[in-house]
Write a protein that holds these residues in place. Structure first.
Motif: not given
Length: 116
Positions: A28-29, A31-33, A35-36, A64, A67, A71
């Motif tokens: 989760g972290t 993917r978020k980092v 992805g950002g 991840a 995804q 992205k």
């Protein structure tokens, strides 16, 4: 051991060097980092994920990665994964080696970016 990493931005690419476990606890972290950074960094559109020091990838980690590739593609970027034998074996089990653009080394991935 959790997932750790560094980010290095060059002319037209971002290199993430990761160590540890890419699993349900870290994805989760991760993917978020990443992805950002895919969305933020417009000049360094090509992403290289160096997973050569990763000890383990589970299905959450693979999800991840998928995804993040999607992205990157939707933002006009590319994403390549530098792999090791363990990661490659896991990726090949689910037949994602072409989709994830597996590379044998960071140098090979950088060469692909230069010719893109």
């Amino acid at each position: 051991m959790s997932l750790r990493g560094t980010r290095d931005v060059k002319d037209n690419y971002q290199l993430f060097r990761l160590t540890g476990l890419l699993d349900a606890f870290s994805e989760g972290t991760f993917r978020k980092v990443v992805g950002g950074y895919i969305e933020e960094e417009q000049s360094a559109k090509h992403i290289i994920l160096d997973l050569s020091q990763i000890d383990f990838v589970d299905s959450s980690g693979l999800g991840a990665l998928v995804q993040l590739v999607k992205k990157a593609q939707s933002n006009g970027a590319t994403l390549q994964v530098v792999s090791n034998a363990r990661v490659t074996q896991t990726v090949k089990l689910v037949r994602l080696e072409k989709f994830l653009s597996l590379q044998p080394s960071v140098d090979d991935a950088i060469e692909n970016v230069k010719s893109a």
